[in-house]
Enzyme design. Structure first.
Site, PDB file in Angstrom:
ATOM      1  N   SER A  14      20.121 -62.538  42.671  1.00 16.98           N
ATOM      2  CA  SER A  14      19.817 -63.237  44.485  1.00 16.98           C
ATOM      3  C   SER A  14      18.953 -64.466  43.781  1.00 16.98           C
ATOM      4  O   SER A  14      17.917 -64.616  42.374  1.00 16.98           O
ATOM      5  CB  SER A  14      19.087 -62.461  44.910  1.00 16.98           C
ATOM      6  OG  SER A  14      18.258 -63.302  46.347  1.00 16.98           O
ATOM      7  N   TYR A  31      12.362 -56.933  47.185  1.00 17.91           N
ATOM      8  CA  TYR A  31      13.328 -57.386  46.549  1.00 17.91           C
ATOM      9  C   TYR A  31      12.986 -57.911  45.184  1.00 17.91           C
ATOM     10  O   TYR A  31      14.200 -58.486  44.838  1.00 17.91           O
ATOM     11  CB  TYR A  31      13.699 -58.097  48.129  1.00 17.91           C
ATOM     12  CG  TYR A  31      15.165 -58.324  47.768  1.00 17.91           C
ATOM     13  CD1 TYR A  31      16.354 -57.082  47.910  1.00 17.91           C
ATOM     14  CD2 TYR A  31      15.609 -59.641  48.118  1.00 17.91           C
ATOM     15  CE1 TYR A  31      17.407 -57.850  48.016  1.00 17.91           C
ATOM     16  CE2 TYR A  31      16.680 -60.294  48.178  1.00 17.91           C
ATOM     17  CZ  TYR A  31      17.317 -59.351  48.039  1.00 17.91           C
ATOM     18  OH  TYR A  31      19.638 -59.679  47.712  1.00 17.91           O
ATOM     19  N   LYS A  49      15.076 -58.431  41.824  1.00 16.14           N
ATOM     20  CA  LYS A  49      16.555 -59.459  41.587  1.00 16.14           C
ATOM     21  C   LYS A  49      16.235 -59.917  40.552  1.00 16.14           C
ATOM     22  O   LYS A  49      17.178 -60.435  39.609  1.00 16.14           O
ATOM     23  CB  LYS A  49      16.522 -60.151  43.154  1.00 16.14           C
ATOM     24  CG  LYS A  49      17.612 -59.694  43.805  1.00 16.14           C
ATOM     25  CD  LYS A  49      18.420 -59.025  43.629  1.00 16.14           C
ATOM     26  CE  LYS A  49      18.889 -58.207  45.253  1.00 16.14           C
ATOM     27  NZ  LYS A  49      20.414 -57.869  44.443  1.00 16.14           N
TER      28      LYS A  49
END
Length: 254
Positions: free
Chosen positions: A147, A160, A164
């Protein structure tokens, strides 16, 4: 014009998180390019629908329910694909989770483990299992879905973003080790893509308006756009590219 370098004819691809969003789009795009495709996620009924779409395109398909946090599930997944097809030429690590938002310093260990075990450990274990197959068969191709949050952190999704970022380094480390075995490992880092997973972002008009102030291509990406980048990375069109991350964010990071 000869575009055979984009063909995946005769290849077997495994796509995790393949029941919806980017994963579904990737599975259908790889099948359209000639690959037989295995899709996995946690929900069998949703996978079966995608498998039927692939078969309607004239390709072989296999749908296997699998929890990306469970090593035993990942092992069984690889064993099932090996039994059915005998090989895996392309692995697309796409399954991901982001169950909670909020300040990083307030996230508890349970949340940390849930995110890291799915987004990073799951990618690592499956890449190991499939990578061993690829070494034995003489080559292969791994594409990881990270991401833009893995390159630039965002408020409220710190764990998160950390997971990533780990995927990007996993990509580089495995590319370094596996190149000698004719195995390429690359990564796609999308920005906001119109999927159910990211609906909280793209359905927030105020947040989008702010985001688009510094995004040259001021719109939300479609899953198919991400899938076409994966096809490029999974095909001979990118035959001298490994260890790289392509950021697909409409230019917001510039």
């Amino acid at each position: 014009m000869d575009t055979s370098y984009l063909s995946l004819e005769g290849k077997v691809a495994l796509v995790t998180g393949g029941s919806r969003g980017i994963g579904r789009a990737v599975a259908l795009t790889l099948a359209d390019a000639g690959a037989d495709v295995v899709v996995s996620s946690r929900t069998q009924a949703d996978l079966d629908k995608v498998a039927e779409e692939i078969r309607a395109m004239g390709r072989k398909a296999l749908a296997i329910a699998c929890h990306n946090r469970k090593v035993e599930d990942l092992t069984a997944l690889v064993d099932s694909v090996k039994k059915e097809f005998g090989r895996i030429d392309i692995l697309v690590n796409n399954a991901a989770t982001n169950p909670g938002m909020g300040p990083l310093i307030n996230q508890d260990e349970k949340m940390y483990d849930q995110i890291m075990n799915t987004n990073l450990k799951g990618y690592t274990i499956l890449s190991q299992l499939v990578g061993q197959m690829m070494v034995a068969q003489g080559g292969g191709n791994i594409v990881n879905i990270s991401s833009v949050g893995g390159t630039t952190p965002d408020v409220g999704v710190g764990l998160y973003c950390i997971s990533k970022a780990g995927i990007i380094m996993l990509t580089r480390a495995m590319a370094l080790e596996l190149g000698q075995y004719n195995i390429r490992v690359n990564c796609l880092a999308p920005g906001i893509v119109k999927t159910k997973f990211s609906q909280a972002f793209w359905s927030n008009e105020a947040a989008l308006e702010e985001e688009f102030k510094h995004t040259p291509i001021a719109r939300v990406a479609e899953p198919e756009e991400a899938a076409r980048v994966v096809l490029f990375l999974a095909s001979d069109a990118s035959s001298y590219i490994t260890g790289q991350t392509i950021v697909m964010d409409g230019g917001s990071s510039i």
